[in-house]
Motif scaffolding. Structure first.
Motif, PDB file in Angstrom:
ATOM      1  N   SER A 103       9.708   6.228  -1.030  1.00  0.00           N
ATOM      2  CA  SER A 103       9.502   6.663   0.353  1.00  0.00           C
ATOM      3  C   SER A 103      10.497   6.003   1.291  1.00  0.00           C
ATOM      4  O   SER A 103      11.255   5.123   0.899  1.00  0.00           O
ATOM      5  N   GLN A 104      10.423   6.427   2.551  1.00  0.00           N
ATOM      6  CA  GLN A 104      11.162   5.769   3.612  1.00  0.00           C
ATOM      7  C   GLN A 104      10.194   5.442   4.727  1.00  0.00           C
ATOM      8  O   GLN A 104       9.227   6.170   4.965  1.00  0.00           O
ATOM      9  N   LEU A 117      15.414   2.104   9.669  1.00  0.00           N
ATOM     10  CA  LEU A 117      14.953   2.894   8.532  1.00  0.00           C
ATOM     11  C   LEU A 117      15.182   2.092   7.257  1.00  0.00           C
ATOM     12  O   LEU A 117      16.226   1.472   7.093  1.00  0.00           O
ATOM     13  N   MET A 118      14.183   2.088   6.375  1.00  0.00           N
ATOM     14  CA  MET A 118      14.361   1.417   5.086  1.00  0.00           C
ATOM     15  C   MET A 118      13.663   2.215   4.005  1.00  0.00           C
ATOM     16  O   MET A 118      12.722   2.967   4.267  1.00  0.00           O
ATOM     17  N   SER A 122       0.820  -1.216   0.000  1.00  0.00           N
ATOM     18  CA  SER A 122       0.000   0.000   0.000  1.00  0.00           C
ATOM     19  C   SER A 122       0.850   1.261   0.000  1.00  0.00           C
ATOM     20  O   SER A 122       0.438   2.288  -0.530  1.00  0.00           O
ATOM     21  N   LEU A 123       2.031   1.205   0.611  1.00  0.00           N
ATOM     22  CA  LEU A 123       2.884   2.397   0.698  1.00  0.00           C
ATOM     23  C   LEU A 123       3.825   2.559  -0.478  1.00  0.00           C
ATOM     24  O   LEU A 123       4.337   3.650  -0.708  1.00  0.00           O
ATOM     25  N   SER A 149       7.160   9.883   0.892  1.00  0.00           N
ATOM     26  CA  SER A 149       7.070  10.480   2.198  1.00  0.00           C
ATOM     27  C   SER A 149       7.861   9.662   3.204  1.00  0.00           C
ATOM     28  O   SER A 149       8.467   8.658   2.865  1.00  0.00           O
ATOM     29  N   LEU A 150       7.809  10.084   4.464  1.00  0.00           N
ATOM     30  CA  LEU A 150       8.341   9.316   5.575  1.00  0.00           C
ATOM     31  C   LEU A 150       7.159   8.773   6.362  1.00  0.00           C
ATOM     32  O   LEU A 150       6.261   9.529   6.740  1.00  0.00           O
ATOM     33  N   THR A 151       7.158   7.477   6.601  1.00  0.00           N
ATOM     34  CA  THR A 151       6.135   6.846   7.431  1.00  0.00           C
ATOM     35  C   THR A 151       6.810   6.314   8.679  1.00  0.00           C
ATOM     36  O   THR A 151       7.808   5.589   8.599  1.00  0.00           O
ATOM     37  N   VAL A 152       6.292   6.695   9.835  1.00  0.00           N
ATOM     38  CA  VAL A 152       6.826   6.281  11.128  1.00  0.00           C
ATOM     39  C   VAL A 152       5.795   5.345  11.759  1.00  0.00           C
ATOM     40  O   VAL A 152       4.601   5.630  11.729  1.00  0.00           O
ATOM     41  N   PHE A 153       6.277   4.237  12.313  1.00  0.00           N
ATOM     42  CA  PHE A 153       5.362   3.257  12.899  1.00  0.00           C
ATOM     43  C   PHE A 153       6.043   2.535  14.049  1.00  0.00           C
ATOM     44  O   PHE A 153       7.231   2.696  14.295  1.00  0.00           O
ATOM     45  N   GLY A 154       5.282   1.710  14.736  1.00  0.00           N
ATOM     46  CA  GLY A 154       5.800   0.896  15.834  1.00  0.00           C
ATOM     47  C   GLY A 154       5.209  -0.497  15.753  1.00  0.00           C
ATOM     48  O   GLY A 154       5.256  -1.135  14.721  1.00  0.00           O
TER      49      GLY A 154
END
Length: 96
Positions: free
Chosen positions: A86-87, A80-81, A59-60, A66-71
């Motif tokens: 995007s990253q 980081l990948m 989906s991304l 963009s930068l997507t931050v998650f946990g």
């Protein structure tokens, strides 16, 4: 800035959605092209055997920069990948 809360799971449980609903929400946010996106449940990094949801990666990766931050799941270094243009960055580790 955009974001999607919750995880894939039983939609009758708090903060859980069906996979189809979760991915639709991720794709809706990605279509807005925010500079920063926040997710609770992030993508898989198969190259480094980092756990996540492989469908979130799909989906991304399409038309999103963009930068997507998650946990949600802990990754070991690197956190980081690159994913398409995007990253993504996992902040769910012990290093915080």
């Amino acid at each position: 800035m955009g974001g999607v809360s919750g995880v894939v799971g039983n939609p009758h449980q708090n903060q859980q959605r069906t996979e189809a609903d979760f991915l639709a929400a991720v794709e809706k946010v990605a279509a807005w092209q925010p500079d920063l996106s926040l997710l609770h449940q992030g993508p898989t990094d198969e190259k480094r055997a980092h756990r996540g949801d492989p469908d979130v990666a799909i989906s991304l990766v399409t038309d999103y920069e963009s930068l997507t931050v998650f946990g949600h799941t802990r990754w070991h270094w690197p956190w980081l990948m690159t994913l398409g243009a995007s990253q993504v960055m996992n902040v769910g580790g012990d290093w915080l």
